[in-house]
Design a protein around this motif. Structure first.
Motif, PDB file in Angstrom:
ATOM      1  N   ALA A   1       0.998  -1.290  -0.023  1.00 30.16           N
ATOM      2  CA  ALA A   1      -0.230  -0.136  -0.035  1.00 30.16           C
ATOM      3  C   ALA A   1       0.961   1.315  -0.107  1.00 30.16           C
ATOM      4  O   ALA A   1       1.864   1.257   0.513  1.00 30.16           O
ATOM      5  CB  ALA A   1      -1.071  -0.015   1.109  1.00 30.16           C
ATOM      6  N   GLY A   2       0.507   2.127  -0.910  1.00 30.85           N
ATOM      7  CA  GLY A   2       1.245   3.652  -0.858  1.00 30.85           C
ATOM      8  C   GLY A   2       2.330   3.486  -1.733  1.00 30.85           C
ATOM      9  O   GLY A   2       2.689   4.524  -2.105  1.00 30.85           O
ATOM     10  N   GLN A   3       2.712   2.314  -2.493  1.00 30.43           N
ATOM     11  CA  GLN A   3       3.533   2.358  -3.473  1.00 30.43           C
ATOM     12  C   GLN A   3       2.844   2.263  -4.783  1.00 30.43           C
ATOM     13  O   GLN A   3       2.034   1.653  -5.241  1.00 30.43           O
ATOM     14  CB  GLN A   3       4.334   0.836  -3.418  1.00 30.43           C
ATOM     15  CG  GLN A   3       5.253   1.040  -2.168  1.00 30.43           C
ATOM     16  CD  GLN A   3       5.922  -0.415  -1.974  1.00 30.43           C
ATOM     17  OE1 GLN A   3       5.694  -1.440  -2.258  1.00 30.43           O
ATOM     18  NE2 GLN A   3       7.155  -0.536  -1.298  1.00 30.43           N
ATOM     19  N   LYS A   4       3.282   3.121  -5.672  1.00 33.64           N
ATOM     20  CA  LYS A   4       2.613   3.456  -6.961  1.00 33.64           C
ATOM     21  C   LYS A   4       3.614   4.168  -7.804  1.00 33.64           C
ATOM     22  O   LYS A   4       4.537   4.806  -7.597  1.00 33.64           O
ATOM     23  CB  LYS A   4       1.398   4.416  -6.722  1.00 33.64           C
ATOM     24  CG  LYS A   4       1.513   5.727  -6.212  1.00 33.64           C
ATOM     25  CD  LYS A   4       0.132   6.759  -6.317  1.00 33.64           C
ATOM     26  CE  LYS A   4      -0.501   6.462  -4.873  1.00 33.64           C
ATOM     27  NZ  LYS A   4      -1.588   7.125  -4.578  1.00 33.64           N
ATOM     28  N   TYR A   5       3.143   4.066  -9.111  1.00 31.00           N
ATOM     29  CA  TYR A   5       3.780   4.588 -10.319  1.00 31.00           C
ATOM     30  C   TYR A   5       2.909   5.307 -11.179  1.00 31.00           C
ATOM     31  O   TYR A   5       1.684   4.771 -11.483  1.00 31.00           O
ATOM     32  CB  TYR A   5       4.739   3.504 -11.132  1.00 31.00           C
ATOM     33  CG  TYR A   5       5.692   2.853 -10.128  1.00 31.00           C
ATOM     34  CD1 TYR A   5       6.634   3.518  -9.868  1.00 31.00           C
ATOM     35  CD2 TYR A   5       5.409   1.699  -9.698  1.00 31.00           C
ATOM     36  CE1 TYR A   5       7.614   3.092  -9.176  1.00 31.00           C
ATOM     37  CE2 TYR A   5       6.091   1.130  -8.798  1.00 31.00           C
ATOM     38  CZ  TYR A   5       7.403   1.635  -8.597  1.00 31.00           C
ATOM     39  OH  TYR A   5       8.454   1.320  -7.680  1.00 31.00           O
ATOM     40  N   LYS A   6       3.136   6.709 -11.637  1.00 38.39           N
ATOM     41  CA  LYS A   6       2.177   7.331 -12.309  1.00 38.39           C
ATOM     42  C   LYS A   6       2.763   7.547 -13.803  1.00 38.39           C
ATOM     43  O   LYS A   6       4.040   7.822 -13.805  1.00 38.39           O
ATOM     44  CB  LYS A   6       1.813   8.625 -11.697  1.00 38.39           C
ATOM     45  CG  LYS A   6       1.048   8.505 -10.108  1.00 38.39           C
ATOM     46  CD  LYS A   6       0.622   9.735  -9.642  1.00 38.39           C
ATOM     47  CE  LYS A   6      -0.264   9.518  -8.327  1.00 38.39           C
ATOM     48  NZ  LYS A   6      -1.155  10.944  -8.116  1.00 38.39           N
ATOM     49  N   TRP A   7       1.879   8.139 -14.687  1.00 42.35           N
ATOM     50  CA  TRP A   7       2.327   8.616 -15.938  1.00 42.35           C
ATOM     51  C   TRP A   7       1.423   9.642 -16.525  1.00 42.35           C
ATOM     52  O   TRP A   7       0.215   9.694 -15.750  1.00 42.35           O
ATOM     53  CB  TRP A   7       2.413   7.500 -16.779  1.00 42.35           C
ATOM     54  CG  TRP A   7       1.462   6.490 -16.999  1.00 42.35           C
ATOM     55  CD1 TRP A   7       0.190   6.738 -17.839  1.00 42.35           C
ATOM     56  CD2 TRP A   7       1.075   5.369 -16.298  1.00 42.35           C
ATOM     57  NE1 TRP A   7      -0.555   5.669 -17.739  1.00 42.35           N
ATOM     58  CE2 TRP A   7      -0.208   4.719 -16.677  1.00 42.35           C
ATOM     59  CE3 TRP A   7       1.529   4.764 -15.301  1.00 42.35           C
ATOM     60  CZ2 TRP A   7      -0.804   3.904 -16.103  1.00 42.35           C
ATOM     61  CZ3 TRP A   7       1.218   3.452 -14.664  1.00 42.35           C
ATOM     62  CH2 TRP A   7      -0.334   3.143 -15.121  1.00 42.35           C
ATOM     63  N   GLU A   8       1.947  10.362 -17.450  1.00 39.23           N
ATOM     64  CA  GLU A   8       0.709  11.206 -18.117  1.00 39.23           C
ATOM     65  C   GLU A   8      -0.346  10.380 -19.077  1.00 39.23           C
ATOM     66  O   GLU A   8       0.016   9.527 -19.772  1.00 39.23           O
ATOM     67  CB  GLU A   8       1.582  12.338 -19.027  1.00 39.23           C
ATOM     68  CG  GLU A   8       2.451  13.321 -18.180  1.00 39.23           C
ATOM     69  CD  GLU A   8       3.052  14.104 -19.131  1.00 39.23           C
ATOM     70  OE1 GLU A   8       2.521  14.379 -20.228  1.00 39.23           O
ATOM     71  OE2 GLU A   8       4.291  14.560 -18.765  1.00 39.23           O
TER      72      GLU A   8
END
Length: 178
Positions: free
Chosen positions: A84-91
């Motif tokens: 939980a709390g680990q994430k990867y984002k992109w446009e």
């Protein structure tokens, strides 16, 4: 308004020719009159060489687009259990087709990714839109261990869940946006 009539008759060779009756000749000529200014404007239009150059630029641009879109953009590479709390984002603009999640075995006792048993999962753009904010259960291929990863996915990110701490013998190794 005068009705313009087109007529036809056979000439001395027996072929059919079309003509306008003399009474309508001025009306017909008025339909096709082009001024010298209009001719000059038309002559200033695109040349065949200029049109070909523009077409080649457009073709090369399209080829570059197709060549690069399939390569995708790697937004994460490493090893992450995805708690939980680990994430990867992109446009969102980078997402054309979907994402690929690449997993491999992980030695949680030594915090070391293992370079075998790779497992790849593709999620299409439509699936990501449909699952936005919802949990996704990804079963790992091992029937012996029965492990899985629980992730939250959308068109702009992938995020973990604490259940993944109990399934720590697999790690997310790469996220590629295509």
């Amino acid at each position: 308004m005068t009705k313009i009539v087109k007529m036809s008759e056979k000439n001395e060779h027996g072929t059919l020719e079309q003509f306008y009756p003399e009474t309508h000749a001025e009306a017909v000529q008025g339909l096709v009159t082009v001024s010298e200014e209009e001719k000059a404007t038309w002559d200033g239009k695109e040349s065949p060489a200029g049109a070909e150059q523009k077409a080649n630029v457009a073709l090369n641009s399209a080829k570059d687009y197709v060549d690069t879109i399939g390569a995708g953009t790697v937004v994460f590479q490493g090893a992450n259990i995805m708690a939980a709390g680990q994430k990867y984002k992109w446009e969102a603009s980078k997402l054309k087709f979907g994402i690929t999640l690449l997993f491999s075995r992980y030695d949680s006792a030594n915090n070391t990714p293992l370079d075998y048993y790779y497992h790849s999962v593709f999620l299409s753009k439509a699936q990501l839109a449909n699952l936005a904010g919802k949990g996704l259960l990804v079963n790992m291929p091992s029937t012996v261990y029965g492990e899985r990863k629980y992730l939250y996915v959308s068109e702009t990110e992938v995020a973990g869940h604490n259940d993944n701490l109990n399934n720590a013998s697999w790690a997310l190794r790469q996220v590629t946006v295509m």
